[in-house]
Design a protein around this motif. Structure first.
Motif, PDB file in Angstrom:
ATOM      1  N   ASN A 143     -17.149   2.555   7.873  1.00  0.00           N
ATOM      2  CA  ASN A 143     -17.855   1.927   6.753  1.00  0.00           C
ATOM      3  C   ASN A 143     -17.390   2.359   5.371  1.00  0.00           C
ATOM      4  N   GLU A 144     -16.952   3.587   5.219  1.00  0.00           N
ATOM      5  CA  GLU A 144     -16.575   4.086   3.892  1.00  0.00           C
ATOM      6  C   GLU A 144     -15.068   4.110   3.671  1.00  0.00           C
ATOM      7  N   LEU A 145     -14.307   4.418   4.704  1.00  0.00           N
ATOM      8  CA  LEU A 145     -12.850   4.522   4.578  1.00  0.00           C
ATOM      9  C   LEU A 145     -12.184   3.242   4.054  1.00  0.00           C
ATOM     10  N   PRO A 146     -12.629   2.038   4.461  1.00  0.00           N
ATOM     11  CA  PRO A 146     -11.932   0.830   3.996  1.00  0.00           C
ATOM     12  C   PRO A 146     -11.802   0.703   2.481  1.00  0.00           C
ATOM     13  N   TYR A 183     -11.528   3.119   0.289  1.00  0.00           N
ATOM     14  CA  TYR A 183     -10.511   4.074  -0.162  1.00  0.00           C
ATOM     15  C   TYR A 183      -9.112   3.612   0.245  1.00  0.00           C
ATOM     16  N   LEU A 184      -9.007   2.986   1.415  1.00  0.00           N
ATOM     17  CA  LEU A 184      -7.721   2.405   1.837  1.00  0.00           C
ATOM     18  C   LEU A 184      -7.299   1.306   0.873  1.00  0.00           C
ATOM     19  N   LEU A 185      -8.248   0.471   0.472  1.00  0.00           N
ATOM     20  CA  LEU A 185      -7.959  -0.619  -0.461  1.00  0.00           C
ATOM     21  C   LEU A 185      -7.498  -0.071  -1.813  1.00  0.00           C
ATOM     22  N   GLU A 186      -8.163   0.984  -2.291  1.00  0.00           N
ATOM     23  CA  GLU A 186      -7.752   1.616  -3.549  1.00  0.00           C
ATOM     24  C   GLU A 186      -6.318   2.123  -3.475  1.00  0.00           C
ATOM     25  N   LEU A 187      -5.993   2.826  -2.386  1.00  0.00           N
ATOM     26  CA  LEU A 187      -4.628   3.351  -2.221  1.00  0.00           C
ATOM     27  C   LEU A 187      -3.610   2.225  -2.102  1.00  0.00           C
ATOM     28  N   GLU A 188      -3.990   1.176  -1.415  1.00  0.00           N
ATOM     29  CA  GLU A 188      -3.096   0.022  -1.253  1.00  0.00           C
ATOM     30  C   GLU A 188      -2.770  -0.586  -2.615  1.00  0.00           C
ATOM     31  N   GLU A 189      -3.803  -0.739  -3.456  1.00  0.00           N
ATOM     32  CA  GLU A 189      -3.597  -1.310  -4.785  1.00  0.00           C
ATOM     33  C   GLU A 189      -2.778  -0.380  -5.680  1.00  0.00           C
ATOM     34  N   GLN A 190      -3.006   0.922  -5.561  1.00  0.00           N
ATOM     35  CA  GLN A 190      -2.287   1.882  -6.394  1.00  0.00           C
ATOM     36  C   GLN A 190      -0.816   2.003  -6.013  1.00  0.00           C
ATOM     37  N   ALA A 230       2.608  -2.499   1.094  1.00  0.00           N
ATOM     38  CA  ALA A 230       2.189  -2.026   2.417  1.00  0.00           C
ATOM     39  C   ALA A 230       0.694  -2.264   2.580  1.00  0.00           C
ATOM     40  N   SER A 231       0.338  -2.806   3.725  1.00  0.00           N
ATOM     41  CA  SER A 231      -1.055  -3.137   4.004  1.00  0.00           C
ATOM     42  C   SER A 231      -1.722  -2.016   4.797  1.00  0.00           C
ATOM     43  N   LEU A 232      -2.824  -1.481   4.268  1.00  0.00           N
ATOM     44  CA  LEU A 232      -3.594  -0.437   4.935  1.00  0.00           C
ATOM     45  C   LEU A 232      -4.855  -1.082   5.525  1.00  0.00           C
ATOM     46  N   LEU A 233      -4.737  -1.506   6.765  1.00  0.00           N
ATOM     47  CA  LEU A 233      -5.834  -2.214   7.410  1.00  0.00           C
ATOM     48  C   LEU A 233      -6.981  -1.264   7.749  1.00  0.00           C
ATOM     49  N   PRO A 234      -8.228  -1.737   7.631  1.00  0.00           N
ATOM     50  CA  PRO A 234      -9.356  -0.894   8.045  1.00  0.00           C
ATOM     51  C   PRO A 234      -9.349  -0.711   9.561  1.00  0.00           C
ATOM     52  N   LEU A 235      -9.957   0.378  10.016  1.00  0.00           N
ATOM     53  CA  LEU A 235     -10.006   0.652  11.449  1.00  0.00           C
ATOM     54  C   LEU A 235     -10.891  -0.363  12.161  1.00  0.00           C
ATOM     55  N   ARG A 236     -10.493  -0.733  13.357  1.00  0.00           N
ATOM     56  CA  ARG A 236     -11.284  -1.658  14.179  1.00  0.00           C
ATOM     57  C   ARG A 236     -12.221  -0.913  15.118  1.00  0.00           C
ATOM     58  N   TYR A 237     -11.952   0.379  15.301  1.00  0.00           N
ATOM     59  CA  TYR A 237     -12.804   1.217  16.143  1.00  0.00           C
ATOM     60  C   TYR A 237     -12.613   2.670  15.735  1.00  0.00           C
ATOM     61  N   ALA A 238     -13.706   3.420  15.768  1.00  0.00           N
ATOM     62  CA  ALA A 238     -13.653   4.872  15.561  1.00  0.00           C
ATOM     63  C   ALA A 238     -14.743   5.497  16.416  1.00  0.00           C
ATOM     64  N   GLY A 239     -14.342   6.302  17.383  1.00  0.00           N
ATOM     65  CA  GLY A 239     -15.303   6.937  18.274  1.00  0.00           C
ATOM     66  C   GLY A 239     -14.594   7.546  19.469  1.00  0.00           C
ATOM     67  N   PRO A 240     -15.375   7.896  20.498  1.00  0.00           N
ATOM     68  CA  PRO A 240     -14.767   8.490  21.699  1.00  0.00           C
ATOM     69  C   PRO A 240     -13.835   7.503  22.405  1.00  0.00           C
ATOM     70  N   GLU A 241     -12.799   8.030  23.010  1.00  0.00           N
ATOM     71  CA  GLU A 241     -11.793   7.184  23.660  1.00  0.00           C
ATOM     72  C   GLU A 241     -12.398   6.306  24.754  1.00  0.00           C
ATOM     73  N   GLY A 242     -13.287   6.852  25.547  1.00  0.00           N
ATOM     74  CA  GLY A 242     -13.863   6.104  26.662  1.00  0.00           C
ATOM     75  C   GLY A 242     -14.819   5.004  26.269  1.00  0.00           C
ATOM     76  N   ALA A 243     -15.255   4.965  25.008  1.00  0.00           N
ATOM     77  CA  ALA A 243     -16.232   3.965  24.572  1.00  0.00           C
ATOM     78  C   ALA A 243     -15.607   2.790  23.829  1.00  0.00           C
ATOM     79  N   CYS A 265     -12.356  10.471   1.161  1.00  0.00           N
ATOM     80  CA  CYS A 265     -13.626  10.025   1.735  1.00  0.00           C
ATOM     81  C   CYS A 265     -14.519  11.209   2.115  1.00  0.00           C
ATOM     82  N   ILE A 266     -13.969  12.215   2.792  1.00  0.00           N
ATOM     83  CA  ILE A 266     -14.809  13.348   3.193  1.00  0.00           C
ATOM     84  C   ILE A 266     -15.198  14.213   1.999  1.00  0.00           C
ATOM     85  N   ASP A 267     -14.391  14.181   0.930  1.00  0.00           N
ATOM     86  CA  ASP A 267     -14.788  14.887  -0.288  1.00  0.00           C
ATOM     87  C   ASP A 267     -15.956  14.180  -0.973  1.00  0.00           C
ATOM     88  N   ALA A 268     -15.962  12.852  -0.914  1.00  0.00           N
ATOM     89  CA  ALA A 268     -17.013  12.070  -1.561  1.00  0.00           C
ATOM     90  C   ALA A 268     -18.337  12.143  -0.801  1.00  0.00           C
TER      91      ALA A 268
END
Length: 130
Positions: free
Chosen positions: A19-22, A24-31, A36-49, A104-107
């Motif tokens: 929810n938050e990383l996208p 920051y990715l967009l900011e870096l992409e614009e800067q 280069a396209s920094l796509l947001p993650l489609r999944y983040a969690g445990p591997e088995g899920a 993101c983790i600093d914010a």
């Protein structure tokens, strides 16, 4: 109901990545201005899920059980080791994903957080004290 700290950390990091990383990715992409396209993650969690058919980019998160050093026992801190394995389309962009994640983790306060390992293969290790 007793909340398990590892589950809370997993949920917080998953929410942060999804929810938050996208923004920051967009900011870096614009800067960067190199197209280069920094796509947001489609999944983040445990591997088995992860849902079947989820394409890159995504991140697997694994948390080791909390441990205390002698100093941490005195001040009642528990140290959790979190492993994030990034799977992105172009690994030449991994450092930009890392940079966006660090911003993101600093914010957003995750507790006392320290990156202990970063690899070009997409493996990131951090320790969180709570």
């Amino acid at each position: 109901m007793i909340e398990i700290q590892e589950e809370i950390i997993l949920k917080e990091i998953s929410d942060l990545l999804m929810n938050e990383l996208p923004k920051y990715l967009l900011e870096l992409e614009e800067q960067s201005g190199d197209g280069a396209s920094l796509l947001p993650l489609r999944y983040a969690g445990p591997e088995g899920a992860m849902p079947v058919g989820t394409g890159a980019p995504y991140a697997f998160i694994r948390i080791e059980e909390g441990k205390c050093t002698e100093k941490d026992r005195i001040i009642k801190n528990v140290v959790y080791t979190v492993y994030i394995q990034w799977k992105i389309l172009e690994y030449r962009l991994i450092w930009r994903y890392y940079t966006a994640f660090l911003i993101c983790i600093d914010a957003f306060s995750l507790g006392n957080c320290e990156i202990t390992e970063k690899k070009t293969t997409g493996d990131l290790c951090l320790q969180i004290k709570r």
